[in-house]
Design a protein around this motif. Structure first.
Motif, PDB file in Angstrom:
ATOM      1  N   ASN A  53     -12.833 -52.007   9.860  1.00  0.00           N
ATOM      2  CA  ASN A  53     -13.668 -50.833   9.562  1.00  0.00           C
ATOM      3  C   ASN A  53     -13.197 -50.160   8.281  1.00  0.00           C
ATOM      4  O   ASN A  53     -14.023 -49.721   7.464  1.00  0.00           O
ATOM      5  CB  ASN A  53     -13.619 -49.837  10.720  1.00  0.00           C
ATOM      6  CG  ASN A  53     -14.325 -50.346  11.955  1.00  0.00           C
ATOM      7  OD1 ASN A  53     -15.258 -51.150  11.865  1.00  0.00           O
ATOM      8  ND2 ASN A  53     -13.897 -49.890  13.123  1.00  0.00           N
ATOM      9  N   ARG A  54     -11.911 -50.085   8.084  1.00  0.00           N
ATOM     10  CA  ARG A  54     -11.357 -49.483   6.870  1.00  0.00           C
ATOM     11  C   ARG A  54     -11.714 -50.342   5.654  1.00  0.00           C
ATOM     12  O   ARG A  54     -12.068 -49.818   4.590  1.00  0.00           O
ATOM     13  CB  ARG A  54      -9.845 -49.328   7.006  1.00  0.00           C
ATOM     14  CG  ARG A  54      -9.442 -48.290   8.042  1.00  0.00           C
ATOM     15  CD  ARG A  54      -7.993 -48.424   8.474  1.00  0.00           C
ATOM     16  NE  ARG A  54      -7.053 -48.180   7.394  1.00  0.00           N
ATOM     17  CZ  ARG A  54      -5.722 -48.252   7.562  1.00  0.00           C
ATOM     18  NH1 ARG A  54      -5.219 -48.552   8.749  1.00  0.00           N
ATOM     19  NH2 ARG A  54      -4.924 -48.011   6.543  1.00  0.00           N
ATOM     20  N   GLN A  55     -11.639 -51.652   5.825  1.00  0.00           N
ATOM     21  CA  GLN A  55     -11.987 -52.576   4.748  1.00  0.00           C
ATOM     22  C   GLN A  55     -13.459 -52.420   4.370  1.00  0.00           C
ATOM     23  O   GLN A  55     -13.805 -52.322   3.183  1.00  0.00           O
ATOM     24  CB  GLN A  55     -11.720 -54.019   5.215  1.00  0.00           C
ATOM     25  CG  GLN A  55     -12.122 -55.091   4.218  1.00  0.00           C
ATOM     26  CD  GLN A  55     -10.987 -55.531   3.326  1.00  0.00           C
ATOM     27  OE1 GLN A  55      -9.828 -55.208   3.588  1.00  0.00           O
ATOM     28  NE2 GLN A  55     -11.292 -56.261   2.280  1.00  0.00           N
ATOM     29  N   LEU A  56     -14.332 -52.373   5.377  1.00  0.00           N
ATOM     30  CA  LEU A  56     -15.765 -52.264   5.129  1.00  0.00           C
ATOM     31  C   LEU A  56     -16.107 -50.954   4.444  1.00  0.00           C
ATOM     32  O   LEU A  56     -16.954 -50.922   3.538  1.00  0.00           O
ATOM     33  CB  LEU A  56     -16.533 -52.384   6.452  1.00  0.00           C
ATOM     34  CG  LEU A  56     -18.062 -52.263   6.348  1.00  0.00           C
ATOM     35  CD1 LEU A  56     -18.633 -53.353   5.462  1.00  0.00           C
ATOM     36  CD2 LEU A  56     -18.685 -52.318   7.744  1.00  0.00           C
ATOM     37  N   ARG A  57     -15.465 -49.863   4.844  1.00  0.00           N
ATOM     38  CA  ARG A  57     -15.750 -48.560   4.232  1.00  0.00           C
ATOM     39  C   ARG A  57     -15.427 -48.568   2.746  1.00  0.00           C
ATOM     40  O   ARG A  57     -16.221 -48.108   1.914  1.00  0.00           O
ATOM     41  CB  ARG A  57     -14.958 -47.455   4.938  1.00  0.00           C
ATOM     42  CG  ARG A  57     -15.158 -46.078   4.314  1.00  0.00           C
ATOM     43  CD  ARG A  57     -14.379 -45.012   5.050  1.00  0.00           C
ATOM     44  NE  ARG A  57     -12.970 -45.317   5.130  1.00  0.00           N
ATOM     45  CZ  ARG A  57     -12.101 -45.141   4.127  1.00  0.00           C
ATOM     46  NH1 ARG A  57     -12.534 -44.677   2.960  1.00  0.00           N
ATOM     47  NH2 ARG A  57     -10.827 -45.424   4.278  1.00  0.00           N
ATOM     48  N   ILE A  58     -14.265 -49.116   2.383  1.00  0.00           N
ATOM     49  CA  ILE A  58     -13.862 -49.168   0.975  1.00  0.00           C
ATOM     50  C   ILE A  58     -14.817 -50.046   0.180  1.00  0.00           C
ATOM     51  O   ILE A  58     -15.262 -49.685  -0.926  1.00  0.00           O
ATOM     52  CB  ILE A  58     -12.422 -49.700   0.841  1.00  0.00           C
ATOM     53  CG1 ILE A  58     -11.426 -48.699   1.439  1.00  0.00           C
ATOM     54  CG2 ILE A  58     -12.089 -49.978  -0.619  1.00  0.00           C
ATOM     55  CD1 ILE A  58     -11.305 -47.403   0.688  1.00  0.00           C
ATOM     56  N   GLU A  59     -15.169 -51.207   0.710  1.00  0.00           N
ATOM     57  CA  GLU A  59     -16.065 -52.115   0.006  1.00  0.00           C
ATOM     58  C   GLU A  59     -17.455 -51.501  -0.152  1.00  0.00           C
ATOM     59  O   GLU A  59     -18.112 -51.686  -1.189  1.00  0.00           O
ATOM     60  CB  GLU A  59     -16.154 -53.451   0.753  1.00  0.00           C
ATOM     61  CG  GLU A  59     -14.853 -54.246   0.713  1.00  0.00           C
ATOM     62  CD  GLU A  59     -14.931 -55.541   1.493  1.00  0.00           C
ATOM     63  OE1 GLU A  59     -15.975 -55.762   2.168  1.00  0.00           O
ATOM     64  OE2 GLU A  59     -13.976 -56.345   1.434  1.00  0.00           O
ATOM     65  N   THR A  60     -17.906 -50.754   0.864  1.00  0.00           N
ATOM     66  CA  THR A  60     -19.218 -50.097   0.795  1.00  0.00           C
ATOM     67  C   THR A  60     -19.207 -48.998  -0.266  1.00  0.00           C
ATOM     68  O   THR A  60     -20.165 -48.858  -1.046  1.00  0.00           O
ATOM     69  CB  THR A  60     -19.602 -49.511   2.160  1.00  0.00           C
ATOM     70  OG1 THR A  60     -19.662 -50.562   3.129  1.00  0.00           O
ATOM     71  CG2 THR A  60     -20.957 -48.814   2.092  1.00  0.00           C
ATOM     72  N   GLU A  61     -18.122 -48.210  -0.301  1.00  0.00           N
ATOM     73  CA  GLU A  61     -18.010 -47.161  -1.314  1.00  0.00           C
ATOM     74  C   GLU A  61     -18.051 -47.761  -2.719  1.00  0.00           C
ATOM     75  O   GLU A  61     -18.674 -47.205  -3.620  1.00  0.00           O
ATOM     76  CB  GLU A  61     -16.711 -46.376  -1.114  1.00  0.00           C
ATOM     77  CG  GLU A  61     -16.716 -45.469   0.107  1.00  0.00           C
ATOM     78  CD  GLU A  61     -15.369 -44.805   0.335  1.00  0.00           C
ATOM     79  OE1 GLU A  61     -15.319 -43.817   1.086  1.00  0.00           O
ATOM     80  OE2 GLU A  61     -14.354 -45.281  -0.223  1.00  0.00           O
ATOM     81  N   TRP A  62     -17.381 -48.891  -2.885  1.00  0.00           N
ATOM     82  CA  TRP A  62     -17.376 -49.517  -4.214  1.00  0.00           C
ATOM     83  C   TRP A  62     -18.776 -49.989  -4.581  1.00  0.00           C
ATOM     84  O   TRP A  62     -19.239 -49.789  -5.711  1.00  0.00           O
ATOM     85  CB  TRP A  62     -16.401 -50.686  -4.246  1.00  0.00           C
ATOM     86  CG  TRP A  62     -16.382 -51.348  -5.590  1.00  0.00           C
ATOM     87  CD1 TRP A  62     -17.089 -52.439  -5.991  1.00  0.00           C
ATOM     88  CD2 TRP A  62     -15.659 -50.901  -6.736  1.00  0.00           C
ATOM     89  NE1 TRP A  62     -16.843 -52.709  -7.314  1.00  0.00           N
ATOM     90  CE2 TRP A  62     -15.966 -51.782  -7.796  1.00  0.00           C
ATOM     91  CE3 TRP A  62     -14.764 -49.852  -6.964  1.00  0.00           C
ATOM     92  CZ2 TRP A  62     -15.419 -51.650  -9.061  1.00  0.00           C
ATOM     93  CZ3 TRP A  62     -14.216 -49.714  -8.233  1.00  0.00           C
ATOM     94  CH2 TRP A  62     -14.540 -50.603  -9.262  1.00  0.00           C
ATOM     95  N   ALA A  63     -19.459 -50.621  -3.629  1.00  0.00           N
ATOM     96  CA  ALA A  63     -20.798 -51.136  -3.895  1.00  0.00           C
ATOM     97  C   ALA A  63     -21.766 -49.999  -4.227  1.00  0.00           C
ATOM     98  O   ALA A  63     -22.610 -50.125  -5.120  1.00  0.00           O
ATOM     99  CB  ALA A  63     -21.310 -51.925  -2.690  1.00  0.00           C
TER     100      ALA A  63
END
Length: 223
Positions: free
Chosen positions: A60-70
């Motif tokens: 979940n932490r990984q997905l949040r960071i990747e989503t913010e970047w996108a």
């Protein structure tokens, strides 16, 4: 590979040419975790495997960071076609307490925080010290957008796996007037005066917060 404190903790012989920058950072975190586990085992006979990379909430932490970047990739301003990396992530969503023994930030969080630096081996020149900045070659700060870049044998990585945090940054709303509270965040504001056309902003700077980015933390600061 450097541990961010000057001590080498990873054997470069184990790094192959198929690893990404994120995988290198994960490896450094794993090596540091193993080093602490070994120290604990030798001191009291017990072995601890606690670490951020083994956190059940890791995905979940990984997905949040990747989503913010996108999402940051889609934001444009008159001056910049791409939103600056330092404005894409909210450090208040990062772990706010340090683990007493082991690093508690995962690899993409370290990249988002600006805690990883890289100097490619390809910058090397014969008979030239590539670590001497006077030669024009300096490590650059990596961000989440660099996570899938391939790491090559001989590349230099400096990973600040336990960066200094300035958590008070997250106690204020940096777009709200000084003395007022933001209705959404319920945080006090700091802005004394602002003129976007003239290009300046005056704030009532809170204590315990650096003005500029640090070598291990580019998010938690006034700038």
């Amino acid at each position: 590979t450097d541990d961010g404190g000057g001590g080498e903790i990873v054997d470069n012989a184990e790094v192959d040419g198929t690893m990404t920058c994120e995988e290198v950072v994960r490896w450094v975190l794993r090596a540091e975790r193993d080093r602490h586990s070994s120290d604990l085992q030798s001191s009291n006979g017990s072995l601890s495997r606690v670490g951020a990379e083994s956190d059940p909430d890791h995905d979940n932490r990984q997905l949040r960071i990747e989503t913010e970047w996108a999402e940051g990739q889609t934001i444009a301003t008159p001056l910049k076609k791409v939103l600056d990396a330092a404005y894409r992530h909210d450090p208040s969503d990062f772990p706010q307490e340090k683990h007493p023994i082991q690093p508690n930030l995962i690899a993409v969080e370290l990249l988002a925080l600006g805690s990883v630096w890289h100097l490619p081996h390809s910058t090397s020149k014969s008979n030239v010290d590539r670590f001497d900045p006077s030669n024009g070659m300096k490590p650059t700060r990596l961000n989440v957008g660099d996570r899938n870049k391939t790491a090559h044998i001989g590349d230099y990585f400096r990973v600040h796996f336990d960066p200094r945090r300035f958590l008070d940054t997250n106690l204020y709303d940096w777009g709200t007037a000084d003395g007022a509270f933001n209705d959404t965040s319920d945080k006090p504001g700091v802005v004394v005066a602002r003129d976007d056309e003239a290009g300046y902003i005056i704030i009532n700077k809170p204590p315990n917060i650096p003005v500029h980015a640090r070598v291990d933390n580019s998010l938690e600061n006034v700038a």
